[in-house]
Design a protein around this motif. Sequence first.
Motif, PDB file in Angstrom:
ATOM      1  N   LEU B 269      50.410  25.423  27.255  1.00 30.62           N
ATOM      2  CA  LEU B 269      49.761  25.468  25.948  1.00 30.62           C
ATOM      3  C   LEU B 269      49.383  26.893  25.567  1.00 30.62           C
ATOM      4  O   LEU B 269      49.484  27.288  24.412  1.00 30.62           O
ATOM      5  N   SER B 270      48.964  27.675  26.561  1.00 29.64           N
ATOM      6  CA  SER B 270      48.606  29.058  26.262  1.00 29.64           C
ATOM      7  C   SER B 270      49.826  29.856  25.822  1.00 29.64           C
ATOM      8  O   SER B 270      49.741  30.689  24.937  1.00 29.64           O
ATOM      9  N   HIS B 271      50.947  29.565  26.459  1.00 23.86           N
ATOM     10  CA  HIS B 271      52.192  30.234  26.029  1.00 23.86           C
ATOM     11  C   HIS B 271      52.519  29.859  24.595  1.00 23.86           C
ATOM     12  O   HIS B 271      52.897  30.685  23.786  1.00 23.86           O
ATOM     13  N   ALA B 272      52.339  28.561  24.328  1.00 25.28           N
ATOM     14  CA  ALA B 272      52.661  28.082  22.994  1.00 25.28           C
ATOM     15  C   ALA B 272      51.728  28.708  21.967  1.00 25.28           C
ATOM     16  O   ALA B 272      52.102  28.957  20.833  1.00 25.28           O
ATOM     17  N   ALA B 273      50.493  28.953  22.405  1.00 25.32           N
ATOM     18  CA  ALA B 273      49.506  29.464  21.470  1.00 25.32           C
ATOM     19  C   ALA B 273      49.597  30.967  21.270  1.00 25.32           C
ATOM     20  O   ALA B 273      49.068  31.503  20.310  1.00 25.32           O
ATOM     21  N   ALA B 274      50.262  31.639  22.219  1.00 25.42           N
ATOM     22  CA  ALA B 274      50.344  33.086  22.092  1.00 25.42           C
ATOM     23  C   ALA B 274      51.183  33.455  20.879  1.00 25.42           C
ATOM     24  O   ALA B 274      52.254  32.905  20.668  1.00 25.42           O
ATOM     25  N   PRO B 275      50.708  34.371  20.046  1.00 21.70           N
ATOM     26  CA  PRO B 275      51.415  34.690  18.817  1.00 21.70           C
ATOM     27  C   PRO B 275      52.787  35.310  19.067  1.00 21.70           C
ATOM     28  O   PRO B 275      53.710  35.055  18.334  1.00 21.70           O
ATOM     29  N   ASP B 313      54.201  32.278   9.250  1.00 20.23           N
ATOM     30  CA  ASP B 313      54.706  30.972   9.656  1.00 20.23           C
ATOM     31  C   ASP B 313      53.537  30.034   9.905  1.00 20.23           C
ATOM     32  O   ASP B 313      52.979  29.966  10.995  1.00 20.23           O
ATOM     33  N   THR B 314      53.155  29.311   8.902  1.00 24.13           N
ATOM     34  CA  THR B 314      51.934  28.507   9.017  1.00 24.13           C
ATOM     35  C   THR B 314      52.109  27.351   9.974  1.00 24.13           C
ATOM     36  O   THR B 314      51.155  26.944  10.637  1.00 24.13           O
ATOM     37  N   ALA B 315      53.312  26.840  10.061  1.00 25.33           N
ATOM     38  CA  ALA B 315      53.529  25.737  10.997  1.00 25.33           C
ATOM     39  C   ALA B 315      53.217  26.214  12.412  1.00 25.33           C
ATOM     40  O   ALA B 315      52.551  25.529  13.200  1.00 25.33           O
ATOM     41  N   ALA B 316      53.680  27.416  12.703  1.00 28.46           N
ATOM     42  CA  ALA B 316      53.443  27.967  14.042  1.00 28.46           C
ATOM     43  C   ALA B 316      51.963  28.244  14.243  1.00 28.46           C
ATOM     44  O   ALA B 316      51.420  28.025  15.319  1.00 28.46           O
ATOM     45  N   GLU B 317      51.323  28.702  13.166  1.00 27.77           N
ATOM     46  CA  GLU B 317      49.879  28.936  13.244  1.00 27.77           C
ATOM     47  C   GLU B 317      49.161  27.649  13.605  1.00 27.77           C
ATOM     48  O   GLU B 317      48.295  27.632  14.483  1.00 27.77           O
ATOM     49  N   ASP B 318      49.554  26.605  12.905  1.00 28.45           N
ATOM     50  CA  ASP B 318      48.943  25.306  13.165  1.00 28.45           C
ATOM     51  C   ASP B 318      49.155  24.881  14.599  1.00 28.45           C
ATOM     52  O   ASP B 318      48.272  24.347  15.247  1.00 28.45           O
ATOM     53  N   GLU B 319      50.361  25.140  15.041  1.00 22.86           N
ATOM     54  CA  GLU B 319      50.714  24.784  16.410  1.00 22.86           C
ATOM     55  C   GLU B 319      49.812  25.519  17.400  1.00 22.86           C
ATOM     56  O   GLU B 319      49.289  24.939  18.359  1.00 22.86           O
ATOM     57  N   ARG B 320      49.620  26.793  17.126  1.00 23.58           N
ATOM     58  CA  ARG B 320      48.764  27.609  18.002  1.00 23.58           C
ATOM     59  C   ARG B 320      47.352  27.058  18.019  1.00 23.58           C
ATOM     60  O   ARG B 320      46.722  26.920  19.047  1.00 23.58           O
ATOM     61  N   HIS B 322      46.450  24.123  17.306  1.00 19.75           N
ATOM     62  CA  HIS B 322      46.443  22.829  17.954  1.00 19.75           C
ATOM     63  C   HIS B 322      46.419  22.999  19.474  1.00 19.75           C
ATOM     64  O   HIS B 322      45.672  22.313  20.183  1.00 19.75           O
ATOM     65  N   SER B 323      47.218  23.924  19.973  1.00 20.86           N
ATOM     66  CA  SER B 323      47.292  24.155  21.415  1.00 20.86           C
ATOM     67  C   SER B 323      45.933  24.558  21.968  1.00 20.86           C
ATOM     68  O   SER B 323      45.500  24.075  23.009  1.00 20.86           O
ATOM     69  N   CYS B 324      45.266  25.449  21.224  1.00 19.44           N
ATOM     70  CA  CYS B 324      43.973  25.906  21.697  1.00 19.44           C
ATOM     71  C   CYS B 324      42.956  24.789  21.701  1.00 19.44           C
ATOM     72  O   CYS B 324      42.177  24.633  22.636  1.00 19.44           O
ATOM     73  N   THR B 325      42.985  23.993  20.648  1.00 14.54           N
ATOM     74  CA  THR B 325      42.063  22.862  20.597  1.00 14.54           C
ATOM     75  C   THR B 325      42.342  21.930  21.773  1.00 14.54           C
ATOM     76  O   THR B 325      41.423  21.417  22.407  1.00 14.54           O
ATOM     77  N   THR B 326      43.621  21.719  22.037  1.00 12.66           N
ATOM     78  CA  THR B 326      43.976  20.838  23.146  1.00 12.66           C
ATOM     79  C   THR B 326      43.418  21.372  24.461  1.00 12.66           C
ATOM     80  O   THR B 326      42.862  20.614  25.254  1.00 12.66           O
ATOM     81  N   VAL B 327      43.559  22.679  24.672  1.00  8.60           N
ATOM     82  CA  VAL B 327      43.043  23.263  25.909  1.00  8.60           C
ATOM     83  C   VAL B 327      41.539  23.032  26.009  1.00  8.60           C
ATOM     84  O   VAL B 327      41.027  22.600  27.043  1.00  8.60           O
ATOM     85  N   LEU B 328      40.857  23.296  24.905  1.00  7.57           N
ATOM     86  CA  LEU B 328      39.402  23.099  24.903  1.00  7.57           C
ATOM     87  C   LEU B 328      39.042  21.660  25.227  1.00  7.57           C
ATOM     88  O   LEU B 328      38.144  21.383  26.016  1.00  7.57           O
ATOM     89  N   GLN B 329      39.780  20.740  24.614  1.00 13.51           N
ATOM     90  CA  GLN B 329      39.508  19.321  24.857  1.00 13.51           C
ATOM     91  C   GLN B 329      39.757  18.955  26.318  1.00 13.51           C
ATOM     92  O   GLN B 329      38.989  18.228  26.928  1.00 13.51           O
ATOM     93  N   GLY B 420      44.789  33.699  17.080  1.00 12.82           N
ATOM     94  CA  GLY B 420      44.939  32.338  16.588  1.00 12.82           C
ATOM     95  C   GLY B 420      43.680  31.513  16.723  1.00 12.82           C
ATOM     96  O   GLY B 420      43.551  30.481  16.097  1.00 12.82           O
ATOM     97  N   VAL B 421      42.781  31.939  17.559  1.00 18.75           N
ATOM     98  CA  VAL B 421      41.614  31.094  17.772  1.00 18.75           C
ATOM     99  C   VAL B 421      40.315  31.784  17.370  1.00 18.75           C
ATOM    100  O   VAL B 421      39.258  31.246  17.511  1.00 18.75           O
ATOM    101  N   SER B 422      40.462  32.996  16.867  1.00 13.10           N
ATOM    102  CA  SER B 422      39.223  33.689  16.530  1.00 13.10           C
ATOM    103  C   SER B 422      38.583  33.028  15.317  1.00 13.10           C
ATOM    104  O   SER B 422      39.255  32.440  14.481  1.00 13.10           O
TER     105      SER B 422
END
Lengths: 331, 532
Positions: B269-275, B313-320, B322-329, B420-422
């Motif tokens: 997920l962190s890889h996915a979230a990395a810009p 790329d907003t889709a990718a932003e969303d993905e990022r 989402h990934s961060c939220t998932t990690v937090l969860q 992406g998460v700031s």
Amino acid sequence: MGTQVKDVIIKPDAPSLLILDKHADYIAAYGSKKDDYEYTLSEFLRMSGIYWGLTVMDLMDQLPRMNRDEIIDFIKACQHECGGMSASIGHDPHLLYTLSAVQILCLYDSVDAIDVDKVVEYVKGLQQEDGSFAGDKWGEIDTRFSFCAVATLSLLGKMDKMNVDKAVEFVLSCMNFDGGFGCRPGSESHAGQIYCCTGFLSLTGQLHQVNADLLGWWLCERQLSSGGLNGRPEKLPDVCYSWWVLASLKIIGRIDWIDKAKLRRFILACQDEETGGFADRPGDMVDPFHTLFGIAGLSLLGDEQIKPVNPVLCMPEDVLQRAGVQPDILS
Amino acid sequence: MAELEEEVDVLVQRVVKDINNAFKRNPNIDEIGVIPCPEARYNRSPIVLVENKLGVESWCVKFLLPYVHNKLLLYRQRKHWLDREALVDITCTLLLLNPDFTTAWNVRKELVQCGVLHPEKDLYLGMLALTKFPKSPETWIHRRWVLQQMLHQFFAVGESSKQQQQQQQQQQNGEAAQADGERSHQLSDHLARTLHQEMKVCSDAACRYPSNYNAWSHRIWVLQHMAKGNVKVFHDELSSMRLWVSMHVSDHSGFHYRQFLLNELITVLSHAAAPAVTAVTSSSPFCSGPVPGTVVPHSLSHAHANGELSGADTAAEDERQHSCTTVLQLFHQEMELCSDLIQSFPGHETLWSHRRHVFYLWHQWRREQQPHGSSNGGSRPIHRNDSDPGRPEVGDGSRAGRTESVNGQNHTGEPMEVDGVSSSDPHDSKRLKRGAPLPSATLPSEHGFVGGVLRGCCDPEQRRFALAYKKWLDTVIAQQPSSSSSDREDGGQGGGGDGGADLQPAAAAASSPLMVADSERKGSCADEVLHC
């Protein structure tokens, strides 16, 4: 609601004195009573069995009671075309038994009885690109085999034949957040694997890569109220884990972090006063494996009736001096 | 004597035959066992098949094992010939009685290699052996070899069908290409089924023997080789394990497996979230292999494939996001689970050890969220409200990613960017709207947890583990070298540093007077463990 206590209780009448004579008699007689069923059941590890028996005899200064010629002939017959040694005649060669065979030959100062160059070729051939070692030609990877490889080569004085840097890299990749090591990257820390990995790093001169305080902490937490050590959290104490944990602590220079008197009491309680020999826990059946690790543990704890044991190779120090092998120990 | 031997020979040959007939009669045998029965009963086979359970009466084992054992060894020494069928039968009996006889598995490996034996048959035999000997190291080792063979085959077939497909497409032979696609699809289905079965074998063995190191490390191996980077499989495993660990609160290996899953998920997920992701290659047949049917979520593989994504790329932003939220969860849920279990089942070392690992992972992850230097200016760590008050705002970038050498799990190989998460990120508000931010664990909150346990519990074991955990927080987490060694001098009160367990060279550590003090502390910790 009481929680289940995962420990043993040492009874007041448990053995508390070391009965060396009985242990020597037990080992000396062990090989002679060959029950067909029992014998076949354990033949797959025979070579290691012989190493356990002979090493404990040597630590008790009783090696001459064993049949040297017969054993050396047996070892010769276990060397294969590829150079590797098998557990017994007709079995397939493996690094585990190659190390045991070389250890036995060192006890007898007779390494030349086998084709040493071929052994070296065999060990070398099992190293993989990532530095790890396969146990045999079928390719299973485990940090135990990394230890077997360097132990074998260092006893033969041929460490230069392998890629040490790569081998170290692999073992370090198996280090966990608790300072311990598992069998492969990502695997759980386990006292047996930690013994192999600290032993490996000692033989390769890389002990500075261990976080001795962190690992020492984890190892100390293996000691239970009974004084015995377990190999992982919430497992029962066991004489063999007592050795692996104790030897690892010795290698990383933290042996004083556990209660030695209590551990000694636990190990002594695992003796069988009637038959001789040590069991895994007080009252269980004895076997040569636990007998070696019981005696070796007592030696590391400083018992002067036993020869000093080397914590890395689990062999008498005098044998290693003769072989010119002095593994590193952190102070 | 000779007569007796002959009798034994006849008897044993019949029993071996009975065993193999039982398998022919019932291909669904799912468990083996020895039936305690000291003496033979007249004229009855010692092989008993009841429903799907195969039993061997104990009296015959002592004849049976030496016989098949010696037969195989004579064959291995070329003193006695056995045809392939006899080899299959004999090794089967032998391994059901003594599954750690390595050479017998090796004979079967040779039979698989020359095509006499189907790999799946061996997985089945191993599964049966594990019902009686759930730890048997050689059985697990053999399984890994068989699975490797199957993976090679999948790759080989996948590769050739891909080539054919290309050729056929060139020839515009659509129909054949479709048939080939079908074949590939079947293969990946097959692989997914095999993976599923393997998980079941591991679960069964784990239930039969507590803290079964071999079963759990095999399970890890399987995921590493058959599902690397596959977020869905890892998520499914994590949720299906939840109930299992709750019912096995002493099973350290089971909890370690959860830690492994968590770690892998966070890495992916962190890889996915990395810009700025550089394409992540994977050895998994699901991800990069020629076998189609990947289960990696589309957006994730999309992120991988594209390598560099434009900021627009907003889709990718969303993905990022989402990934961060998932990690937090994931972290939040895991800490909650751990707290629940510790409170419901006091006095389990395993649970406290799990807490250490999860908190350590969390602590590491948060450290990596910290911007490098000041280039990120306004960006802040996620949930800055929860951030550790004692922690410096600017992370020590030079040490990020250090854990790559700490364990082989590569979970922090690439420090994660935080844009992406700031909280200054426009998409952050979107995330926050989804719900209130999750309370996250901090050093003070962990100390609070320990305090609560100590106040509310008189179980001596529980108190001992709670105190050891507190000490671990104080020494390993809080006392890590942060910016200067002076930070460490007065450490040990909690909330001081920002480091995880840093594996600095032990030689350096030993020469530091501070570490001597540490040793004393730990010595006393161990004393406490022993004497309280």
